[in-house]
Scaffold this motif. Structure first.
Motif, PDB file in Angstrom:
ATOM      1  N   VAL A 194       6.247  24.479 -34.883  1.00 31.37           N
ATOM      2  CA  VAL A 194       5.746  25.221 -33.724  1.00 31.37           C
ATOM      3  C   VAL A 194       6.933  25.673 -32.877  1.00 31.37           C
ATOM      4  O   VAL A 194       7.746  24.856 -32.440  1.00 31.37           O
ATOM      5  N   THR A 230       8.517  26.527 -29.686  1.00 31.28           N
ATOM      6  CA  THR A 230       8.139  26.082 -28.336  1.00 31.28           C
ATOM      7  C   THR A 230       9.141  26.607 -27.313  1.00 31.28           C
ATOM      8  O   THR A 230      10.347  26.472 -27.500  1.00 31.28           O
ATOM      9  N   ARG A 253       4.081  28.011 -28.855  1.00 30.46           N
ATOM     10  CA  ARG A 253       3.671  27.224 -27.705  1.00 30.46           C
ATOM     11  C   ARG A 253       4.552  27.577 -26.511  1.00 30.46           C
ATOM     12  O   ARG A 253       5.772  27.667 -26.647  1.00 30.46           O
ATOM     13  N   ILE A 302       5.474  26.319 -22.660  1.00 28.90           N
ATOM     14  CA  ILE A 302       5.318  25.278 -21.635  1.00 28.90           C
ATOM     15  C   ILE A 302       5.932  25.828 -20.348  1.00 28.90           C
ATOM     16  O   ILE A 302       7.067  26.287 -20.346  1.00 28.90           O
ATOM     17  N   THR A 354       0.152  32.480 -21.081  1.00 31.73           N
ATOM     18  CA  THR A 354      -0.857  32.756 -22.110  1.00 31.73           C
ATOM     19  C   THR A 354      -0.642  34.142 -22.715  1.00 31.73           C
ATOM     20  O   THR A 354      -0.647  34.314 -23.943  1.00 31.73           O
ATOM     21  N   ARG A 357       2.431  34.082 -24.837  1.00 28.69           N
ATOM     22  CA  ARG A 357       2.230  33.390 -26.110  1.00 28.69           C
ATOM     23  C   ARG A 357       1.652  34.355 -27.152  1.00 28.69           C
ATOM     24  O   ARG A 357       2.101  34.420 -28.297  1.00 28.69           O
TER      25      ARG A 357
END
Ligand SMILES: Cc1cc2nc3c(=O)[nH]c(=O)nc-3n(C[C@H](O)[C@H](O)[C@H](O)COP(=O)(O)OP(=O)(O)OC[C@H]3O[C@@H](n4cnc5c(N)ncnc54)[C@H](O)[C@@H]3O)c2cc1C
Lengths: 625, 321
Positions: free
Chosen positions: A369, A371, A398, A400, A380, A383
């Motif tokens: 993944v 990240t 992902r 964060i 969002t 992403r």
């Protein structure tokens, strides 16, 4: 490079370490000792996020070569709450709600500590003066000064220490109450980790090569020399993008790194990941880019003319977005009006200047993944875009969101996260990029500069019959939020006023300037500046009080806006009443004022900025001697 | 089409000054020895508050200096002394000392007021007067204030094992933006100037905000009045920020000396330096500021020098004090 053998006492602990001669005390504390509580906001002594005590004297550690710490006692923010209990000032910052994004706060707490140590009875003016070296962009400083005064008063026994533990809001009863922010302790202690404070084992340092030209075709990029340098683990250009390149908010017109051509000074062209920062920087110097310069355009009105240089093939007229709004009959409105006033207004680009420059960390985890950890205000959406750009299923991407050290809209664009993802994928190691302040200013979005032509027709009694507005916003080289900003400007162009006939055209235009993007108020400022300034001018022409002309035209509960939005409640009248009261408004048309204004020079108005609160007593003494 | 092809090997972008060695000599002899040993490859620094920001992107940018020689720890350069007539300030005297050392503040009434406008508390603890002078920024604050005190600089260099010293007037030492009469291998050792405890002092400065700004205009004023507090016995004025170098206003001083504190004379004096404004930008604004600062500076300094009640024109006092 002979290292320096540094002996110093750091937060009460004696250390002996090797340091590089070019390191600043700040680098040494953050990188070598992992004391990341104090931050780097500007690197030029301007902001104070790095303020630490050196032998009891507060100094900016970004301006101190580490050798200056030889033999010194250094205290960082971490020294203040060593036992776990917050210091008096830290408690006061928490209680007063003095920390918002928190990025300036460790430095600010240090400066406040220094101020109260220097004069435990300092008044507010002197506190302001002594905190002058530290900049905050969120609070407007009032809460910070409140906190320092509170700590001073508790220390001097004028306020009980129990004030810190008082709770205003009961469980479940929060509205209209002061609620303690639960993340404040992590901010006032410097414990909160922003992206630039984070490290991972095996982490590489990223640097970005940026365009020196406003508009140029990229003929070639030669990265061979950089790639073979010792310590360099990966070099990327747009050729490394595996998927469909392009990010944005409405149109995905911006490649992760310049593809084929550069469109503004500061645009990313290539990026390097290396074992250390210096190597990454040296590798940038080894990348050779051949450019063929293209004619550039810097003025949005010129960019709209036929024959102007074209930035994007898809938009041959350089128009990012045009929002036309038509209500009623504008010509008829002007014909019916007693007075027609025509004016032009302009606003400039503004930098958000959040104290935290952009920073991010990326890695590919054990499940593959990709990240990205960054102070990203729109994870969002990013992403989804990144998944398409790096050709991975959404489940393999992902985002964060790390604590945002101030955003104000400026961190809503995916300016650098794409490069981090590509480098993490290419090197299969964690990578981190921390912008310098200069890099943040040249490469990230600004508030849209605007030019507005406004024509308004009014009746003698002040009623507005018609408004005609054309606003041209400079969107810069890429779309970002331009479409939404000019949309909102059009929606808010008529202000909270009832106007029967309206013609509004707002335009977002491509130029070779730094891209414009989201900035709190988002198009409202530019429109309101024009409309409200215009109303003052109209009031003057009609001999009306500026409050009165607004009341005459004010929307009321249940009004329908020019874009057909029904407003349940309209607070305008209450806002006007309150503003008139607190400003001590002197009623009357702007033309009626004499040379003395009764609304100025009042006790409840802040005096102009001056320095030298501490000289008030000395003045008298000097004269007496 | 006009094709401009260019191979841009980008300049190396540094976050800071890169040096191979950072030396902190403990004595002048050690400093001169280091300067000789690294001739042609070193740069002297003191507080570093000009040098470090200068070495950033957008300014000097890619700066790689083999050796930095930090003179700020040399005790001789850090000392300052005051006697009845003269003040001796080591070149590495930090600006904050004008606020912290009451003896200095009394001898040099202007300097605490200059210091309080200088950067912020933290930078003042680090920045030195020598750095301010040798950096020779047209916006420097300390240099014009010291010029008003008739300051002289003491310079030294090492030659054939001997230390050669020379002195010159500060206003001749600073010759242009970032240019001084400092010679290769020479250090600024100290500044010596008049102690004027009987003068009232003012320092007027305007920038974009109140802390952390460089001057758009600054004016140092010193005033001594006669025993009655009604006439100027001595006036010292120096302007900064208005052109390539700070300017001492000798003609205005002569004009005012011996005269009364009348509105007509103050206003005439205020007009005199307006034509000196020769900065690259915002000349009209600076002219207005100079006129206002002259009145403000003279009135404030005269009040602090003990002007008799009613001796200063009340209409000007109301606006400018
Ligand atoms: C945020 C900020 C705000 C500032 N605000 C102000 C302000 O309000 N007013 C103002 O005037 N300045 C201001 N400055 C500029 C700076 O702080 C001053 O000019 C300061 O006095 C420079 O001293 P330094 O010792 O730090 O200089 P350094 O950077 O150490 O040196 C500057 C130059 O002087 C030379 N030099 C230093 N000492 C000697 C010596 N003994 N012999 C020979 N050469 C020497 C160095 O080689 C170098 O060329 C500000 C700077 C910053 C970063």
């Amino acid at each position: 490079m002979p290292d320096i053998r540094l002996e110093a006492t750091i937060n009460g602990r004696k250390i002996t370490r090797n340091a590089k001669p070019h390191q600043r005390l700040l680098d040494f504390l953050r990188d070598d000792l992992n004391l990341t509580g104090n931050k780097e906001g500007c690197g030029a002594g301007e902001c104070g996020t790095c303020s630490v005590f050196v032998d009891g004297v507060l100094m900016k550690s970004c301006l101190l070569p580490v050798a200056k710490a030889q033999g010194a006692q250094i205290e960082t923010i971490e020294s203040l709450a060593k036992t776990g209990e917050l210091s008096l000032l830290q408690k006061a910052f928490h209680k007063a709600g003095a920390s918002q994004c928190g990025y300036c706060i460790p430095g600010m707490v240090m400066a406040a500590t220094a101020a109260i140590r220097a004069n435990p009875f300092a008044d507010r003016e002197e506190i302001k003066e002594r905190l002058g070296g530290n900049i905050c962009r969120c609070t407007g400083y009032q809460k910070i000064f409140d906190a320092v005064e509170m700590a001073r008063d508790v220390q001097n026994g004028r306020l009980p220490a129990t004030i810190f533990s008082e709770v205003e809001a009961e469980q479940g009863d929060y509205i209209g109450k002061n609620v303690r922010s639960i993340d404040a302790p992590s901010k006032v202690t410097g414990r909160l980790k922003y992206a630039g404070d984070m490290t991972m084992p095996g982490m590489l340092h990223v640097q970005v090569l940026r365009s020196p030209h406003p508009h140029a075709r990229i003929v070639s990029i030669d990265t061979a020399a950089a790639e073979t340098m010792a310590g360099v683990e990966g070099v990327i250009t747009s050729a490394d993008v595996p998927g469909e390149d392009g990010f944005g908010v409405i149109v995905n017109d911006q490649p992760v790194m310049a593809r084929g051509k550069v469109r503004y000074v500061g645009e990313a062209v290539a990026a390097v990941a290396a074992e250390d920062l210096l190597t990454a920087k040296r590798a940038l110097a080894a990348i050779e880019v051949v450019y063929e310069r293209l004619p550039a355009v810097f003025d949005p009105d010129e960019a709209m003319r036929a024959g102007a240089p074209v930035l994007h093939d898809y938009a041959p007229d350089n128009i990012t977005k045009h929002i036309p709004i038509r209500v009623g009959d504008v010509e008829k409105g002007f014909a019916e009006s007693d007075l027609v006033v025509k004016e032009a207004y302009s606003t400039q680009a503004i930098e958000h200047a959040y104290l935290e420059p952009e920073a991010g960390l990326a890695y590919v985890d054990h499940d593959g993944v990709v990240t990205i950890v960054s102070p990203d205000q729109n994870i969002t959406h990013h992403r989804h875009m990144l998944a398409r750009i790096i050709a991975k299923p959404i489940a393999k991407v992902r985002f964060i969101m790390s604590p945002v050290g101030g955003g104000f809209g400026g961190k809503t664009d995916m300016i650098y996260q794409g490069m981090l993802a590509l480098l993490a994928m290419k090197t299969q190691r964690p990578v981190r990029l921390v912008f310098t302040r200069e890099e943040s200013i040249i490469s990230t979005a600004k508030r849209h500069p605007s030019r507005t032509r406004l024509r308004m027709g009014l009746m003698r009694d002040g009623r507005i019959r018609v408004l005609e507005m054309t606003m041209v916003c400079d969107g810069g080289a890429y779309g970002l939020s331009t479409g939404n900003v000019v949309h909102k400007a059009a929606v808010l162009a008529a202000g909270p006023y009832v106007i029967p006939n309206i013609k509004v055209d707002t335009y977002g235009i491509y130029t070779n300037n730094t891209p414009s993007g989201a900035f709190r108020s988002f198009g409202a400022l530019q429109a309101a500046f024009a409309t409200e300034s215009h109303l003052d001018i109209c009031a003057e022409r009609l001999g009306l009080d500026p409050f009165q002309i607004r009341r005459i035209n004010a929307m009321r509960d249940g009004a329908v806006t020019h874009t057909r939005q029904k407003l349940g409640s309209v607070s305008l009248s209450r806002v006007l009443d309150a503003a008139e009261k607190v400003s001590g408004w002197e009623a009357g048309a702007p033309v009626s004022r004499g040379d003395r204004r009764s609304d100025l020079d009042r006790d409840d108005i802040r005096p102009p900025c001056a320095l030298g609160a501490r000289f008030a007593a000395a003045d008298k003494q000097e004269a007496a001697e | 089409m006009d094709k401009q092809m260019s191979a841009d090997r980008p300049k190396e972008r540094q976050v800071m000054l890169i040096c191979g060695e950072y030396l902190t000599p403990g004595t002048l002899d050690e400093a001169f020895a280091a300067m000789q040993r690294h001739r042609g490859r070193y740069r002297v620094v003191a507080g570093c508050t000009d040098t470090l920001p200068w070495a950033r992107e957008g300014r000097a940018g890619d700066v790689e200096i083999p050796v930095l020689i930090d003179v700020a720890r040399i005790p001789d350069l850090r000392e300052s002394r005051v006697d009845d007539h003269r003040v001796w300030l080591g070149a590495a005297t930090p600006i904050q000392r004008f606020l912290d050392d009451p003896a200095l503040g009394r001898a040099l009434r202007c300097m605490p007021r200059c210091a309080v406008w200088f950067a912020d508390e933290q930078i003042r603890a680090q920045a030195t007067i020598g750095g301010n002078i040798v950096n020779a920024s047209p916006a420097a604050d300390v240099t014009p204030a010291l010029i008003a005190y008739d300051a002289e600089v003491e310079l030294a260099k090492s030659s054939g094992g001997r230390i050669l010293r020379r002195r010159m007037k500060l206003d001749q030492f600073v010759i242009g933006p970032n240019r001084t009469a400092l010679e290769e291998g020479e250090l600024l050792i100290a500044v010596e100037c008049d102690a004027l405890p009987g003068h009232g002092g003012s320092f007027e400065k305007v920038g974009h905000r109140r802390s952390l700004v460089i001057s758009i205009v600054c004016l140092a004023t010193l005033v001594k009045l006669d025993a009655q507090g009604r006439r100027f016995e001595d006036v010292r004025l120096a302007l900064g920020g208005i052109g390539p170098v700070p300017r001492r206003l000798a003609d205005v001083e002569t004009f005012l000396r011996g005269g009364p504190l009348s509105a007509a004379r103050l206003e005439e004096a205020a007009e005199m330096p307006v034509s000196l404004v020769a900065s690259r930008t915002r000349q009209a604004y600076r002219r207005d500021v100079v006129r206002g600062f002259m009145l403000r500076g003279l009135i404030n300094a005269a009040r602090r020098a003990g002007a008799e009640a009613g001796a200063l024109p009340p209409e000007l006092e109301a606006v400018y004090a």
